[in-house]
Enzyme design. Structure first.
Site, short mmCIF file in Angstrom:
data_model
loop_
_atom_site.label_atom_id
_atom_site.label_comp_id
_atom_site.label_asym_id
_atom_site.label_seq_id
_atom_site.Cartn_x
_atom_site.Cartn_y
_atom_site.Cartn_z
N ASP A 1 40.04 38.18 47.29
CA ASP A 1 40.36 37.24 46.22
C ASP A 1 41.20 36.14 46.88
O ASP A 1 42.35 36.38 47.26
CB ASP A 1 41.13 37.98 45.12
CG ASP A 1 41.50 37.07 43.95
OD1 ASP A 1 41.62 35.85 44.15
OD2 ASP A 1 41.68 37.60 42.84
N ARG B 1 21.80 31.03 32.03
CA ARG B 1 22.25 32.37 32.45
C ARG B 1 21.68 32.78 33.80
O ARG B 1 22.13 33.75 34.40
CB ARG B 1 21.90 33.41 31.36
CG ARG B 1 22.48 34.78 31.64
CD ARG B 1 22.48 35.70 30.43
NE ARG B 1 21.25 35.62 29.66
CZ ARG B 1 20.09 36.20 30.04
NH1 ARG B 1 20.04 36.90 31.14
NH2 ARG B 1 19.02 36.09 29.29
C1 LIG Z 1 43.88 34.29 37.39
C2 LIG Z 1 43.47 35.15 38.50
C3 LIG Z 1 42.31 35.92 38.42
C4 LIG Z 1 41.46 36.01 37.16
O1 LIG Z 1 40.88 34.81 36.86
P1 LIG Z 1 40.43 34.37 35.37
O2 LIG Z 1 39.84 33.05 35.59
O3 LIG Z 1 41.67 34.38 34.52
O4 LIG Z 1 39.47 35.40 34.88
C5 LIG Z 1 41.96 36.68 39.52
N1 LIG Z 1 42.70 36.68 40.64
C6 LIG Z 1 43.83 35.96 40.74
C7 LIG Z 1 44.60 36.01 42.02
C8 LIG Z 1 44.26 35.17 39.69
O5 LIG Z 1 45.38 34.47 39.82
#
Ligand SMILES: *Cc1c(COP(=O)(O)O)cnc(C)c1O
Length: 390
Positions: A174, A48
């Site tokens: 992201d 962790r």
């Molecule tokens: C799938 C996705 C997430 C979330 O990811 P998980 O691994 O499902 O928690 C976040 N941002 C984007 C653009 C995604 O496609």
């Protein structure tokens, strides 16, 4: 291994590998221990704490892929996103986000932030001036996602990064849809890059994981909260992810190629009324995409002609699978109107340009002719079925 001056695929294959000194095996051994000697060692290792041997090794590889100083690997993309956001936001703070966000991120903000006293403002994804207009004295974070889901709109990353620098605001992106193969936002001045490693980093639809990449200082700050929230992952998954990333460059470059060919083919098809792919010159953000992306990615969306039933079309596909997720080596497709954007009203969807006939296509590594044939046979089949019904 020293990662300076190494090419992308070399970083994917070698950076951060653990030498098997005991048996001289070719790959990193996997250490599943949750318990490590405590005395006489500098590092207090514990899963962790994000510092088991496999976690540390893979963090080096992922950091290097994004040209960042350090990284942390999480149990999911959402664990990475939630922990990172909350590490930089507290009661009374304000965040600016683009409107077209991954659904989970939007839910996190809309359902949880008010509880913590965090204010937020959304900006239409292509209204770059509004990001500046929304800045308040308490704005601490600007958060973007480009290419966006599902219409693959592109935000000018450098403009956002500069805005953050000018105003002393942390910028986060992201980068899941682009993957580190196609876009490296830290090089454009973004502070923090987040990935759902469930998608391209994993690439085989069999791992749930997330990652965040930033400076040592920012990673330290995220770590401080991360160890309290407890979002780390099993070392078995870490090892799977290391193995997956070895082929990241090969996979995504093939997906880039396939998606571009597919987008051009779909654009000419008489049963398709629109194609959204940043690599097409018809895409509204093609020029920005060219400026900031090394490849245009494996994701595209298209609209079927209004009289074609979307769910019938999906059912007739034999090779391309219907799937909620994306980015695997296999091609998958989904209808945003009945899945990711089903909670919106039809009017809200139309406002965002998400029509009922829209399909989001995650293009895999298959031979492109087979993918085209699959789409063609499905379209022909539903036409025959419809004629029989009449
Ligand atoms: C799938 C996705 C997430 C979330 O990811 P998980 O691994 O499902 O928690 C976040 N941002 C984007 C653009 C995604 O496609």
């Amino acid at each position: 291994m020293n990662s300076e001056n190494k090419g992308f695929n070399t970083i994917c294959t070698h950076v951060g590998e653990i030498q098997d000194k005991q048996f001289k095996g070719a790959i990193s051994p996997i250490y599943l221990s949750t318990s490590y000697a405590f005395e006489d060692v500098d590092v207090k290792r514990y899963p962790r704490y994000f510092n088991t041997p496999n976690q540390e090794a893979l963090s080096k590889k992922i950091a290097r892929l994004e040209n960042g100083e350090a990284s942390l690997i999480f149990g999911s993309g959402m664990a990475a996103i939630s922990t990172t956001l909350l590490a930089f936001l507290q009661k009374g703070d304000h965040i600016i986000l683009q409107r077209s966000l991954y659904g989970g991120t939007a839910n996190l903000v809309n359902e949880e932030f008010t509880k913590y006293g965090i204010e937020y403002s959304y900006v239409d994804t292509n209204d770059i001036e509004s990001f500046e207009e929304k800045i308040q004295a308490n704005t601490k974070v600007i958060y973007i996602e480009t290419p966006s889901n599902p219409l693959l709109r592109i935000i000018d990353i450098k403009t956002i990064a500069d805005l953050g620098t000018k105003n002393g605001i942390i910028t986060m992106i992201d980068n899941t849809f682009a993957s580190p193969v196609n876009q490296n936002p830290i090089e454009l001045g973004i502070d923090i890059v987040i990935h759902s490693a469930t998608k391209y980093l994993g690439g085989h639809s069999d791992i749930l994981a997330g990652a965040v990449i930033a400076t040592e200082k920012n990673i330290e700050k995220i770590f401080h909260l991360a160890k309290n929230l407890g979002g780390s992952l099993s070392d078995f998954t870490v090892w799977m992810l290391e193995r997956s990333i070895k082929t990241l460059g090969l996979r995504v470059r093939q997906q880039n190629k396939n998606a571009k060919k597919m987008a051009k083919w779909l654009e000419k098809h008489t049963d398709i009324t629109a194609v959204y792919y940043p690599g097409l010159s018809s895409h509204p953000d093609h020029e920005i995409a060219k400026k900031q992306m090394k490849g245009f990615g494996g994701m595209l969306s298209f609209e079927l002609k209004e009289d074609i039933d979307v769910s019938k079309f999906q059912k007739e596909l034999k090779l391309i699978k219907s799937s909620m997720s994306l980015a695997g080596v296999e091609s998958t497709i989904l209808s945003p109107a009945v899945t990711s954007h089903a909670l919106l009203t039809e009017e809200e969807r139309n406002q965002q340009g998400i029509k009922n006939g829209l399909l989001r296509f995650s293009v895999g590594i298959e031979e492109i002719e087979d993918l085209m044939n699959d789409i063609e046979q499905a379209l022909q089949k539903i036409k025959v079925l419809e004629e029989l019904e009449q």
